[in-house]
Design an enzyme around this catalytic site. Structure first.
Site, PDB file in Angstrom:
ATOM      1  N   CYS A  66      -6.217   7.287   4.980  1.00 44.01           N
ATOM      2  CA  CYS A  66      -5.539   7.652   6.223  1.00 44.01           C
ATOM      3  C   CYS A  66      -5.955   9.053   6.686  1.00 44.01           C
ATOM      4  O   CYS A  66      -5.894  10.008   5.921  1.00 44.01           O
ATOM      5  CB  CYS A  66      -4.024   7.602   6.034  1.00 44.01           C
ATOM      6  SG  CYS A  66      -3.166   8.124   7.520  1.00 44.01           S
ATOM      7  N   GLN A 115       0.829  -1.207   0.000  1.00 44.55           N
ATOM      8  CA  GLN A 115       0.000   0.000   0.000  1.00 44.55           C
ATOM      9  C   GLN A 115       0.863   1.256   0.000  1.00 44.55           C
ATOM     10  O   GLN A 115       1.769   1.384   0.816  1.00 44.55           O
ATOM     11  CB  GLN A 115      -0.927   0.019   1.220  1.00 44.55           C
ATOM     12  CG  GLN A 115      -1.968   1.124   1.113  1.00 44.55           C
ATOM     13  CD  GLN A 115      -2.831   1.272   2.341  1.00 44.55           C
ATOM     14  OE1 GLN A 115      -2.349   1.645   3.411  1.00 44.55           O
ATOM     15  NE2 GLN A 115      -4.119   0.994   2.207  1.00 44.55           N
ATOM     16  N   ASN A 143     -15.168  -2.975   5.124  1.00 46.81           N
ATOM     17  CA  ASN A 143     -14.272  -2.827   6.277  1.00 46.81           C
ATOM     18  C   ASN A 143     -14.946  -1.935   7.324  1.00 46.81           C
ATOM     19  O   ASN A 143     -15.720  -1.060   6.977  1.00 46.81           O
ATOM     20  CB  ASN A 143     -12.950  -2.209   5.782  1.00 46.81           C
ATOM     21  CG  ASN A 143     -12.050  -1.700   6.896  1.00 46.81           C
ATOM     22  OD1 ASN A 143     -11.742  -0.519   6.953  1.00 46.81           O
ATOM     23  ND2 ASN A 143     -11.630  -2.579   7.776  1.00 46.81           N
ATOM     24  N   GLY A 144     -14.603  -2.204   8.589  1.00 52.83           N
ATOM     25  CA  GLY A 144     -15.036  -1.301   9.648  1.00 52.83           C
ATOM     26  C   GLY A 144     -15.829  -1.984  10.740  1.00 52.83           C
ATOM     27  O   GLY A 144     -16.901  -2.523  10.515  1.00 52.83           O
ATOM     28  N   ASP A 145     -15.225  -1.982  11.952  1.00 51.03           N
ATOM     29  CA  ASP A 145     -15.899  -2.419  13.176  1.00 51.03           C
ATOM     30  C   ASP A 145     -16.197  -3.918  13.229  1.00 51.03           C
ATOM     31  O   ASP A 145     -17.136  -4.338  13.897  1.00 51.03           O
ATOM     32  CB  ASP A 145     -17.199  -1.630  13.408  1.00 51.03           C
ATOM     33  CG  ASP A 145     -16.939  -0.144  13.618  1.00 51.03           C
ATOM     34  OD1 ASP A 145     -15.756   0.239  13.722  1.00 51.03           O
ATOM     35  OD2 ASP A 145     -17.910   0.625  13.672  1.00 51.03           O
ATOM     36  N   ARG A 159      -8.536  -3.847  13.264  1.00 52.24           N
ATOM     37  CA  ARG A 159      -8.288  -3.917  14.707  1.00 52.24           C
ATOM     38  C   ARG A 159      -8.759  -5.225  15.330  1.00 52.24           C
ATOM     39  O   ARG A 159      -8.197  -5.668  16.340  1.00 52.24           O
ATOM     40  CB  ARG A 159      -8.970  -2.727  15.400  1.00 52.24           C
ATOM     41  CG  ARG A 159      -8.301  -1.403  15.083  1.00 52.24           C
ATOM     42  CD  ARG A 159      -9.137  -0.232  15.551  1.00 52.24           C
ATOM     43  NE  ARG A 159     -10.386  -0.144  14.811  1.00 52.24           N
ATOM     44  CZ  ARG A 159     -11.408   0.640  15.125  1.00 52.24           C
ATOM     45  NH1 ARG A 159     -11.329   1.399  16.204  1.00 52.24           N
ATOM     46  NH2 ARG A 159     -12.494   0.671  14.378  1.00 52.24           N
ATOM     47  N   LYS A 205      -8.137   1.991  -1.381  1.00 52.31           N
ATOM     48  CA  LYS A 205      -8.829   1.950  -0.086  1.00 52.31           C
ATOM     49  C   LYS A 205      -9.306   3.365   0.187  1.00 52.31           C
ATOM     50  O   LYS A 205      -8.499   4.304   0.193  1.00 52.31           O
ATOM     51  CB  LYS A 205      -7.832   1.501   0.992  1.00 52.31           C
ATOM     52  CG  LYS A 205      -8.282   1.741   2.409  1.00 52.31           C
ATOM     53  CD  LYS A 205      -8.661   0.425   3.090  1.00 52.31           C
ATOM     54  CE  LYS A 205      -9.123   0.620   4.510  1.00 52.31           C
ATOM     55  NZ  LYS A 205      -8.100   1.108   5.400  1.00 52.31           N
TER      56      LYS A 205
HETATM   57  C1  LIG Z   1      -3.075   1.404  14.295  1.00 51.84           C
HETATM   58  C2  LIG Z   1      -3.773   1.481  12.964  1.00 51.84           C
HETATM   59  C3  LIG Z   1      -3.028   1.649  11.814  1.00 51.84           C
HETATM   60  C4  LIG Z   1      -3.673   1.705  10.581  1.00 51.84           C
HETATM   61  N1  LIG Z   1      -2.912   1.829   9.453  1.00 51.84           N
HETATM   62  C5  LIG Z   1      -3.522   1.757   8.246  1.00 51.84           C
HETATM   63  C6  LIG Z   1      -2.745   1.748   7.056  1.00 51.84           C
HETATM   64  O1  LIG Z   1      -1.513   1.843   7.080  1.00 51.84           O
HETATM   65  N2  LIG Z   1      -3.413   1.631   5.881  1.00 51.84           N
HETATM   66  C7  LIG Z   1      -4.783   1.525   5.811  1.00 51.84           C
HETATM   67  O2  LIG Z   1      -5.341   1.394   4.722  1.00 51.84           O
HETATM   68  N3  LIG Z   1      -5.520   1.557   6.915  1.00 51.84           N
HETATM   69  C8  LIG Z   1      -4.921   1.659   8.118  1.00 51.84           C
HETATM   70  N4  LIG Z   1      -5.694   1.645   9.250  1.00 51.84           N
HETATM   71  C9  LIG Z   1      -7.173   1.599   9.122  1.00 51.84           C
HETATM   72  C10 LIG Z   1      -7.691   0.182   9.065  1.00 51.84           C
HETATM   73  O3  LIG Z   1      -7.198  -0.471   7.909  1.00 51.84           O
HETATM   74  C11 LIG Z   1      -9.232   0.130   9.010  1.00 51.84           C
HETATM   75  O4  LIG Z   1      -9.680   0.780   7.859  1.00 51.84           O
HETATM   76  C12 LIG Z   1      -9.896   0.779  10.220  1.00 51.84           C
HETATM   77  O5  LIG Z   1      -9.191   0.509  11.411  1.00 51.84           O
HETATM   78  C13 LIG Z   1     -11.338   0.290  10.362  1.00 51.84           C
HETATM   79  O6  LIG Z   1     -11.387  -1.114  10.390  1.00 51.84           O
HETATM   80  P1  LIG Z   1     -11.472  -1.958  11.789  1.00 51.84           P
HETATM   81  O7  LIG Z   1     -12.705  -1.473  12.501  1.00 51.84           O
HETATM   82  O8  LIG Z   1     -11.552  -3.388  11.329  1.00 51.84           O
HETATM   83  O9  LIG Z   1     -10.269  -1.648  12.572  1.00 51.84           O
HETATM   84  C14 LIG Z   1      -5.085   1.605  10.493  1.00 51.84           C
HETATM   85  C15 LIG Z   1      -5.822   1.453  11.654  1.00 51.84           C
HETATM   86  C16 LIG Z   1      -5.193   1.372  12.880  1.00 51.84           C
HETATM   87  C17 LIG Z   1      -6.036   1.193  14.107  1.00 51.84           C
END
Ligand SMILES: Cc1cc2nc3c(=O)[nH]c(=O)nc-3n(C[C@H](O)[C@H](O)[C@H](O)COP(=O)(O)O)c2cc1C
Length: 324
Positions: A85, A54, A185-187, A210, A124
């Site tokens: 981001c 990425q 994606n998300g939660d 996460r 993304k």
């Molecule tokens: C510590 C951390 C680092 C992340 N780094 C990236 C990243 O480098 N690239 C990216 O596309 N998303 C990044 N994300 C976002 C996650 O990919 C995801 O979109 C977001 O956390 C929501 O999904 P979740 O609820 O499954 O965590 C990051 C999230 C966290 C918490």
């Protein structure tokens, strides 16, 4: 995920059933300038494939150059562009979700990356820059129109950061509107959540971020449920520690600065022991480790004190708040 999904964790996730992994986001500008720390983060093993690299940046030419270098030197299965981001130092130069303020720019970036690689290019996105500019379907259609092969949506805006809930109905709307595969994606905190997201939205794939912290077996569990099989139980405590140790050993081999790597690894240790009963003392010690060799003794002491008599489920965990 920046600072989390480094090579050792990605290997573990693949072994636990993730179909595809993606590197943390890497600055196109740093890649282009061959910044050594950034190039080091591009290293991955054969057992991580299929893998996407990425990249982020708002200069179409620079993004193209970075894509060409990544393709030539590292040969991942695909290149993913980060338009999601929310971090200030990234968006202030229009990187990450900063691009979402200007959809012509988004398209120029995608087109330039595609022109510089023979690999599939995925994107993304978030749902928009702000509530006023929230329009995931429009953004996604523009990405598809520019040639993206697949699109992942985290349905929050940049201004939301990580507050509120991910609006899964926006994933459904985007999946409906696009011809290319949409990744939801998300939660997702549990395998059940992943299945619910897939069923409710009709997305082609789910992306777990996460929810995998300290429990990479969530991928096996999700795969089983998606295939209509019973969900494998979360590993008992002793096995959980063995997995944490395996992760630690991989990190130890991978990182050149051992003390720094052990300190960085503390956060993973915190996630692996999250929810364990009577773990306060153990946690305190794990958060103070200065070397990898200290970890095993701390786990052993907990097990000797009877900690492994506890059965764990992964169902009650809260997602850790995002640090970035
Ligand atoms: C510590 C951390 C680092 C992340 N780094 C990236 C990243 O480098 N690239 C990216 O596309 N998303 C990044 N994300 C976002 C996650 O990919 C995801 O979109 C977001 O956390 C929501 O999904 P979740 O609820 O499954 O965590 C990051 C999230 C966290 C918490």
């Amino acid at each position: 995920m920046a600072g989390v999904s480094e090579s050792p964790f990605r290997r573990l996730c693949r072994r636990f059933g993730a179909d595809v992994v993606v590197t943390e986001f890497l600055s196109a500008e740093a890649i282009r300038r061959e910044n050594q720390a950034t190039l080091a983060k591009l290293r991955f093993g054969a057992d991580e494939r299929p893998i996407g690299v990425q990249i982020f940046g708002s200069d179409p030419a620079g993004m193209g150059e970075a894509a060409a270098l990544v393709t030539e030197v590292f040969e991942p299965e695909f290149i993913d562009i980060n338009f999601g981001c929310p971090v200030k130092k990234v968006v202030k130069r229009n990187g990450g979700s900063g691009c979402l303020k200007d959809l012509d720019l988004v398209q120029s970036v995608i087109r330039s990356v595609i022109a510089h690689t023979h690999l599939p290019v995925t994107v993304k996105i978030r749902s928009g820059w702000s509530e006023e500019m929230r329009d995931p379907v429009k953004i996604a259609l523009r990405c598809q129109d520019a040639g993206a092969t697949a699109l992942a949506l985290h349905p929050r805006t940049r201004t939301q950061m990580y507050s509120g809930s991910a609006r899964w109905e926006e994933i459904a709307a985007v999946a409906q509107a696009l011809d290319i595969p949409v990744i939801g994606n998300g939660d997702i905190k549990t395998a059940e959540d992943a299945v619910r997201l897939q069923r409710e939205t009709g997305c082609a794939a789910v992306m777990i971020a996460r929810g995998s912290f300290g429990q990479p077996w969530i991928f096996d569990q999700t795969r089983a449920l998606l295939e209509g099989k019973p969900k494998p139980a979360a590993p008992p405590v002793a096995e959980r520690f063995a997995i944490a140790m395996e992760h630690a050993r991989m990190a130890e081999q991978y990182e050149p600065d051992l003390r720094g790597a052990a300190i960085e690894f503390r956060k993973h240790l915190g996630w692996y022991v999250k929810g364990l009963p009577h773990a306060a003392e153990m946690k305190k010690r794990l958060f103070a480790v200065q070397s990898f060799s200290e970890i095993e003794d701390i786990f052993d002491e907990y097990l000797r004190a009877g900690g492994d008599n506890v059965e764990l489920t992964s169902d009650s965990r809260e997602l850790v708040p995002a640090e970035v």
